[in-house]
Design a protein around this motif. Sequence first.
Motif, PDB file in Angstrom:
ATOM      1  N   THR A 115       0.854  -1.189   0.000  1.00 13.26           N
ATOM      2  CA  THR A 115       0.000   0.000   0.000  1.00 13.26           C
ATOM      3  C   THR A 115       0.887   1.234   0.000  1.00 13.26           C
ATOM      4  O   THR A 115       1.674   1.448   0.922  1.00 13.26           O
ATOM      5  N   PHE A 116       0.771   2.019  -1.052  1.00 11.87           N
ATOM      6  CA  PHE A 116       1.573   3.227  -1.255  1.00 11.87           C
ATOM      7  C   PHE A 116       0.695   4.427  -0.899  1.00 11.87           C
ATOM      8  O   PHE A 116      -0.206   4.797  -1.644  1.00 11.87           O
ATOM      9  N   THR A 117       0.949   5.008   0.265  1.00 12.69           N
ATOM     10  CA  THR A 117       0.150   6.130   0.747  1.00 12.69           C
ATOM     11  C   THR A 117       0.889   7.438   0.494  1.00 12.69           C
ATOM     12  O   THR A 117       2.047   7.583   0.877  1.00 12.69           O
ATOM     13  N   ILE A 118       0.203   8.370  -0.141  1.00 10.51           N
ATOM     14  CA  ILE A 118       0.777   9.676  -0.447  1.00 10.51           C
ATOM     15  C   ILE A 118       0.119  10.710   0.458  1.00 10.51           C
ATOM     16  O   ILE A 118      -1.097  10.916   0.401  1.00 10.51           O
ATOM     17  N   ALA A 119       0.913  11.327   1.318  1.00  9.02           N
ATOM     18  CA  ALA A 119       0.409  12.383   2.195  1.00  9.02           C
ATOM     19  C   ALA A 119       0.506  13.700   1.433  1.00  9.02           C
ATOM     20  O   ALA A 119       1.592  14.229   1.216  1.00  9.02           O
ATOM     21  N   PHE A 120      -0.652  14.212   1.024  1.00  8.90           N
ATOM     22  CA  PHE A 120      -0.684  15.422   0.201  1.00  8.90           C
ATOM     23  C   PHE A 120      -1.607  16.445   0.852  1.00  8.90           C
ATOM     24  O   PHE A 120      -2.740  16.135   1.199  1.00  8.90           O
ATOM     25  N   ASN A 121      -1.109  17.679   0.975  1.00  6.82           N
ATOM     26  CA  ASN A 121      -1.795  18.706   1.765  1.00  6.82           C
ATOM     27  C   ASN A 121      -2.083  18.132   3.147  1.00  6.82           C
ATOM     28  O   ASN A 121      -3.180  18.257   3.685  1.00  6.82           O
TER      29      ASN A 121
END
Length: 228
Positions: A115-121
């Motif tokens: 699972t590739f989680t991108i923390a954006f804003n």
Amino acid sequence: MDGNGRWAEQRGLPRTEGHTAGEQALFEVLDGADQLGVRWFTVYAFSTENWRRPVDEVQFLLRFNEEILLNRQEELHERNIRIRFIGRQDRRVPRRLVRRMTEAAELTQDNTGLTFTIAFNYGGRAELVDAVQRIVDSGVKRVSEKTIASHLYDPEMPDPDLVIRTSGEYRVSNFLLWEMAYSELVFSETLWPDFRREHLYAAIKEYQDRARRYGGVGEADGDAGILG
């Protein structure tokens, strides 16, 4: 993923060139993590504080993240990688980018690999504020740690065992403040565009050599398959 701007400035390049170089580092490290069997891999792509950067750099980052999704989501989907996002999708985030995020998440939602989680804003304090607001709105009267955890941006995401901070900075910069209560922290002097899988492996080796006690006195092993 810290150090992109400094990497570019050291080479007499625009700061945006550092972000472009950082893409190669990101996907090489992601590939290395996937090959090791890491189950969760989270990156800090854009913070709630990054809006304070020069307007042209912010606009570049918004376009750049959209292009990454367009260019990479099919490849990641074919590799059975699940893409997720955490952070505020408020009015400052272009609706076109929000749609790309939604498309990537929906395309890969049934994948069973990393699972590739991108923390954006994303900001750790913002996440806690938003969680508390959701709890208040739901009418809950008695609040526990479990209550708060279940109202975070992604309640399914486990607390990270390992958090790696690049570029020689020794702070957490408002990242996963609730989740990293017992995470092991590894600080690397390497600027993000130069970070490669061998740096990842070295950080994991350092993590494996530590004894995790979670406030107790005996050694307690965590799930080394989680990387923040």
